[in-house]
Design a protein around this motif. Sequence first.
Motif, short mmCIF file in Angstrom:
data_model
loop_
_atom_site.label_atom_id
_atom_site.label_comp_id
_atom_site.label_asym_id
_atom_site.label_seq_id
_atom_site.Cartn_x
_atom_site.Cartn_y
_atom_site.Cartn_z
N GLY A 21 0.82 -1.22 0.00
CA GLY A 21 0.00 0.00 0.00
C GLY A 21 0.84 1.25 0.00
N ALA A 22 1.89 1.27 0.82
CA ALA A 22 2.76 2.45 0.89
C ALA A 22 3.47 2.69 -0.44
CB ALA A 22 3.77 2.28 2.02
N LEU A 23 3.98 1.61 -1.05
CA LEU A 23 4.71 1.76 -2.31
C LEU A 23 3.78 2.13 -3.45
CD1 LEU A 23 7.16 -1.26 -1.94
CD2 LEU A 23 7.72 1.17 -1.75
N SER A 24 2.49 1.77 -3.36
CA SER A 24 1.53 2.17 -4.40
C SER A 24 1.35 3.67 -4.46
CB SER A 24 0.18 1.49 -4.16
OG SER A 24 -0.50 2.07 -3.05
N VAL A 25 1.62 4.34 -3.33
CA VAL A 25 1.48 5.79 -3.28
C VAL A 25 2.54 6.47 -4.16
CG1 VAL A 25 1.52 7.80 -1.71
CG2 VAL A 25 0.42 5.68 -1.01
N ILE A 26 3.64 5.78 -4.45
CA ILE A 26 4.65 6.32 -5.36
C ILE A 26 4.01 6.70 -6.69
CG2 ILE A 26 6.72 5.76 -6.70
CD1 ILE A 26 7.53 3.88 -4.44
N ASN A 34 -4.17 0.41 4.99
CA ASN A 34 -3.49 1.15 6.05
C ASN A 34 -2.15 1.69 5.58
OD1 ASN A 34 -3.61 2.12 8.74
ND2 ASN A 34 -2.14 0.59 9.37
N GLY A 35 -1.44 0.90 4.75
CA GLY A 35 -0.16 1.37 4.22
C GLY A 35 -0.31 2.60 3.36
N GLY A 51 6.39 12.97 -2.14
CA GLY A 51 5.43 11.88 -2.20
C GLY A 51 6.12 10.55 -2.44
N LYS A 52 7.03 10.51 -3.41
CA LYS A 52 7.72 9.26 -3.74
C LYS A 52 8.68 8.86 -2.62
CE LYS A 52 7.57 9.99 -8.77
NZ LYS A 52 6.86 11.28 -8.76
N SER A 53 9.43 9.83 -2.09
CA SER A 53 10.41 9.52 -1.05
C SER A 53 9.75 8.97 0.21
CB SER A 53 11.23 10.77 -0.70
OG SER A 53 12.02 11.19 -1.78
N VAL A 54 8.67 9.63 0.64
CA VAL A 54 7.98 9.18 1.85
C VAL A 54 7.34 7.82 1.61
CG1 VAL A 54 6.12 9.69 3.47
CG2 VAL A 54 7.65 11.52 2.72
N SER A 55 6.84 7.59 0.40
CA SER A 55 6.24 6.28 0.08
C SER A 55 7.29 5.18 0.14
CB SER A 55 5.60 6.33 -1.30
OG SER A 55 4.57 7.28 -1.35
N ALA A 74 10.17 5.27 1.77
CA ALA A 74 10.60 5.14 3.17
C ALA A 74 9.58 4.37 3.99
CB ALA A 74 10.85 6.51 3.77
N THR A 75 8.28 4.67 3.76
CA THR A 75 7.23 3.98 4.50
C THR A 75 7.13 2.52 4.09
OG1 THR A 75 6.01 6.08 4.58
CG2 THR A 75 4.81 4.11 5.22
N GLY A 76 7.33 2.24 2.79
CA GLY A 76 7.33 0.85 2.34
C GLY A 76 8.43 0.05 3.01
N ILE A 77 9.63 0.62 3.10
CA ILE A 77 10.74 -0.06 3.77
C ILE A 77 10.46 -0.19 5.27
CG2 ILE A 77 13.20 0.13 4.36
CD1 ILE A 77 13.61 1.36 1.58
N PHE A 78 9.82 0.82 5.84
CA PHE A 78 9.39 0.77 7.24
C PHE A 78 8.52 -0.46 7.49
CE2 PHE A 78 5.60 1.74 9.82
CZ PHE A 78 6.15 2.00 11.06
N TRP A 79 7.56 -0.70 6.59
CA TRP A 79 6.67 -1.85 6.78
C TRP A 79 7.40 -3.17 6.56
CZ3 TRP A 79 2.70 -1.16 9.54
CH2 TRP A 79 1.94 0.02 9.46
N LEU A 80 8.36 -3.20 5.62
CA LEU A 80 9.13 -4.42 5.42
C LEU A 80 9.99 -4.74 6.65
CD1 LEU A 80 10.23 -3.98 1.69
CD2 LEU A 80 8.49 -5.55 2.60
#
Length: 533
Positions: A86-91, A137-138, A419-423, A425-431
């Motif tokens: 979900g977080a990476l889809s925001v990219i 949620n991501g 937008g891309k950077s935070v996405s 970073a958040t994707g790696i956070f979830w991993l």
Amino acid sequence: MKPFSAPYSVLTDRLRGRGESSKWIEYLITTTCAIGNMLFGYDQGVMGGFLTSAPFEKTFPSISSTGSSTLQGFTVAVYEIGCAVGALSVIFAGDRFGRRTTVIYGQMILIVGSILQFTSYSLAQLIVGRIVTGIGNGMAVAVLPTWNGECSRPTARGRAVMWQLNVNIFGIAVAYWVDYGVNQSSLTVNTDWSWRFPLSLQVVFSILTIIMAFFLPDSPRALVKQGRMGEARDVIDMLSLESDAETREDAINFSMSIIETSLLEEAESNSSWGDIFTQGRPRFFQRLCLATMSLAMMQLSGINLITYYAPTIFQNTLGMTREMSLLLSGINGIEYWLSTFIPIPLIDRLGRRPMFLFAAVGQCISMAVLAATIAYPNDKAAGYCAAVFLFVFNTVSGIGFQGNSFLLPVELTPLQTRGKSVSIATGIFWLCNFFVVMISPVLISKIQWGTYVLWTGTNLCFIPMIYFLIPETQNATLEDVSALFEQSETWLIGPGSKKRLAQIVANREAIEATGADGEKVFTGHVEKLTMES
């Protein structure tokens, strides 16, 4: 089509242009982001409370206390895989839809996942439900701090995001007490509702977040990036605390010029999507790495070992009864939440770096004590000491890590790639979250106290990383922070950053105060801007 293309304005129209009272628009955005983040915390805490309950084990025997610890860890942690997706889809979708609409879509997906979870009769459906919930949620968590931070005043941005994360931790406390309540009630304790009801409550929080987002504006920076200049001006107008129309118009023009010039200068570097992984004058890659590091450190501190498995640790590691373990987990959740009130008045006074360093040192010491005490499982005094330091760890984490970890990615990344950077970073956070939650039950069963030695080592590494690599961002606009990076051509930007940033802020404020001959300041440079009549 409203309310997706634009919010209903009935609420904001009543608050705009009323001076200090207009702060309530900012407060309502923070509240909406906080409720959305509450789901993040709630799901972190809710699963641990019924993993060892008889009705849950009867429905899902393969992940019971006598089943596979690896499969149990996967079932709990697969939610983080969904969150990463979900977080990476925001990219790809975040800048297109904007902050507010992305949150709405994320919450809708989360509702579908929650329904799948609490209606599960098979492990496969439960896992699918957790993945779908995670995707929604991501998406939301990747955007909520950005939406909140971009709509906040520089002097209040730290407090705003801290309030948001405070409610996130409140979600953990609520989850613990809901689990305790259904375990104590004669109506639910021996029925499937002891775990279905806690999972179903997620729908309530999502619906409330969606309804509030229908009436609140998007970030002006996101609107400018989409080319919706008129709407961006309108949002800046409603967020302004100037009651005088002429003064407010001047402030709007200045804010728009800063944002537009920021985006223009970054765009003139002919950057492409892949340039986020290069440096360039804005130092894109360094800022992406710092955003990722701040979020990854929170996960690799070991906090989610405690958050997800607190009842299991109290019951299986420290030998307490199920009832006592749930009660202590509830108290631990309340204490954890209360600790997050401490940084709210301090974050914009002391700054980000001192609080980050304080937490890293405190977490390192706490994990070392936990390792030493859990090494003696039959020693009653050691067990009490371990329980105390579970509380101590949560306290220092709540003070220095929780809010900072989500605030800094918003502050450290430039508008063009935020937008891309935070996405990412958040994707790696979830991993990282998946990694921790997946391996924790295995580590506890295999190496026991050695698990805490591992997290002692990671926290020890964080101390020099924070000191040398992370700059101060206190009381500065997001464009001021960009100036700091452009003027500091080094990865070791941390030492002395507070002083350099203060000078950049002083230069901007001096020229903003004069406003003579159409001069404006951006990224530490005074630039002549053509003023339209």
